[in-house]
Design an enzyme around this catalytic site. Structure first.
Site, PDB file in Angstrom:
ATOM      1  N   LYS A 180     -11.282 -17.710 -11.813  1.00  0.00           N
ATOM      2  CA  LYS A 180      -9.595 -17.141 -10.657  1.00  0.00           C
ATOM      3  C   LYS A 180      -8.687 -18.069 -10.894  1.00  0.00           C
ATOM      4  O   LYS A 180      -7.426 -17.398 -10.368  1.00  0.00           O
ATOM      5  CB  LYS A 180     -10.044 -16.680  -9.473  1.00  0.00           C
ATOM      6  CG  LYS A 180     -10.981 -16.017  -8.850  1.00  0.00           C
ATOM      7  CD  LYS A 180     -11.188 -15.048  -8.189  1.00  0.00           C
ATOM      8  CE  LYS A 180     -11.576 -13.704  -7.681  1.00  0.00           C
ATOM      9  NZ  LYS A 180     -11.913 -13.215  -6.251  1.00  0.00           N
ATOM     10  N   LYS A 194     -18.892  -9.199 -17.070  1.00  0.00           N
ATOM     11  CA  LYS A 194     -18.654  -8.032 -15.836  1.00  0.00           C
ATOM     12  C   LYS A 194     -18.023  -7.012 -15.619  1.00  0.00           C
ATOM     13  O   LYS A 194     -16.625  -7.138 -16.051  1.00  0.00           O
ATOM     14  CB  LYS A 194     -19.278  -9.461 -14.860  1.00  0.00           C
ATOM     15  CG  LYS A 194     -18.909  -9.089 -13.799  1.00  0.00           C
ATOM     16  CD  LYS A 194     -18.954  -9.655 -12.326  1.00  0.00           C
ATOM     17  CE  LYS A 194     -17.583 -10.166 -12.064  1.00  0.00           C
ATOM     18  NZ  LYS A 194     -17.656 -11.139 -10.759  1.00  0.00           N
ATOM     19  N   LYS A 196     -13.462  -5.092 -11.005  1.00  0.00           N
ATOM     20  CA  LYS A 196     -12.039  -4.099 -10.287  1.00  0.00           C
ATOM     21  C   LYS A 196     -10.609  -4.495 -10.637  1.00  0.00           C
ATOM     22  O   LYS A 196      -9.478  -3.735 -10.313  1.00  0.00           O
ATOM     23  CB  LYS A 196     -12.392  -3.979  -8.581  1.00  0.00           C
ATOM     24  CG  LYS A 196     -12.352  -4.861  -7.872  1.00  0.00           C
ATOM     25  CD  LYS A 196     -12.836  -4.467  -6.141  1.00  0.00           C
ATOM     26  CE  LYS A 196     -13.570  -5.839  -5.463  1.00  0.00           C
ATOM     27  NZ  LYS A 196     -14.354  -5.264  -4.451  1.00  0.00           N
TER      28      LYS A 196
END
Ligand code: TYM
Length: 328
Positions: free
Chosen positions: A111, A192, A195
């Site tokens: 991230k 993976k 969203k």
């Protein structure tokens, strides 16, 4: 009765991955455990959020929990920021965590990669997650595969606290579903399903209309072999679709392979789409009934009240163990 805690971030509409990896297990477990299910809004703000959108996402996630089958008479459903003990214990755990171990978290690395401004909270996030779990003396934490590393750290922090101060925390076990622990992207089955994927075709949102679900599954990446067989290394796309099918219907992978033995990917994909729609459509119908109802607020009020009682007891013990505050 043993205790379960788990949380989901309100950072956008949930995906089929969130449902099959997490929510579905929550519903199955609520009969046999004392359950706390949390909308972890304080985790969501570790990356920038738009104020009104966040509020909407919190409410939407509460409705999705219930629409998926969480029963508020059995489980405690609440919003993290309405129980201040989470950040209190989170801070105490940060004081025994090490920067080095936090920097090793792959989710942090992913991230923060390529960003110039990374929030401090993105790094210390796992200490808050540990607090979430430890506050309720949880025995078991049902999550998808991507939370394994955070769970290991939670266990380490709990053990470290118990050794250094006083033995007050239960060391939690992780529970990962046998099928569906890691649902992959429909467009890149080595990644993976998420969203935050820029390619909307890569994920199925729990609120996608049936037609859209069908379209996304029909355009899922497979291979040119034309054989419906589970082989994660050589056939990741087909294997992911088999996992989704199996997880949605409860049929074994072998049984599905046999069913589609003489059939092509067209028929198979139609079967996967039907299986996903059969699971999601009833949830979507219940969601629409719930999203604007007052029941939602009553349930969240009751949930926060109950969670506050349990969580405050643990914080009081932790403060005493660390020598914070005064003797009363
Ligand atoms: P979050 O919000 O990213 O995801 C919620 C849950 O969904 C699972 N999941 C998946 N499972 C299978 N396949 C996928 N593609 C997939 N994507 C997501 C996640 O593993 C998770 O179980 N850190 C957590 C939230 C959290 C938490 C907690 C969880 C905060 N405190 C305490 C458990 C206990 C997270 O970001 O999940």
């Amino acid at each position: 009765m043993e205790t379960i805690f788990s949380g989901i971030q309100p950072s956008g509409t949930l995906t089929l991955g969130n449902y099959l990896g997490a929510l579905k297990q929550f519903v199955e477990l609520q009969d046999d455990y004392e359950c706390y299910f949390c909308i972890v809004d304080e985790h969501a703000i570790t990356v920038p959020q738009e104020r009104l959108k966040l509020r909407q996402n919190i409410r939407s996630l509460a409705a999705l929990y219930l629409a998926s089958g969480i029963n508020p008479d059995k489980a405690t459903l609440f919003i993290q920021s309405e129980v201040p003990a989470h950040t209190q214990l989170g801070w105490m755990l940060q004081s025994i965590g090490y920067v080095g171990e936090l920097e090793r978290m792959t989710q942090y690395k992913d991230k923060s990669q390529g960003k110039d401004a990374v929030s401090t909270a993105l790094l210390t996030y796992p200490a808050l997650m540990a607090a979430d779990i430890l506050l309720y003396q949880s025995n078991l934490v049902p999550v998808g595969d991507d939370q394994k590393q955070h769970m290991e750290l939670t266990r380490d922090l709990a053990g470290r606290f118990n050794n250094r101060f006083n033995d007050i925390f239960t060391i939690p076990e992780i529970r990962i579903p046998k099928v569906g622990a890691r649902i992959m992207s429909l467009q890149d089955p080595t990644k993976k399903m998420s969203k935050s994927d820029e390619n909307e075709k890569g994920f199925i949102s729990m609120l996608d209309e049936p037609k859209k679900i069908e379209k996304k599954i029909k355009s899922a990446v497979t291979d040119s072999e034309g054989i419906v067989k589970y082989d994660k290394v050589n056939k990741p796309g087909v294997s992911n679709l088999l996992t989704i099918y199996s997880s949605c219907t409860g049929e074994s992978i072998e049984a599905i392979e046999a069913k589609y033995e003489d059939k092509g990917y067209g028929d198979f994909k139609q079967g996967v789409a039907d299986a996903v729609i059969a699971v999601l459509k009833p949830i979507q119908d219940r969601y629409l009934e719930l999203i604007n109802s007052d029941i939602l607020d009553d349930i969240l009020d009751n949930g926060a009240a109950k969670a506050n009682v349990t969580a405050n007891k643990t914080v009081a013990k932790a403060k005493k163990a660390m020598g914070l505050g005064r003797v009363r």
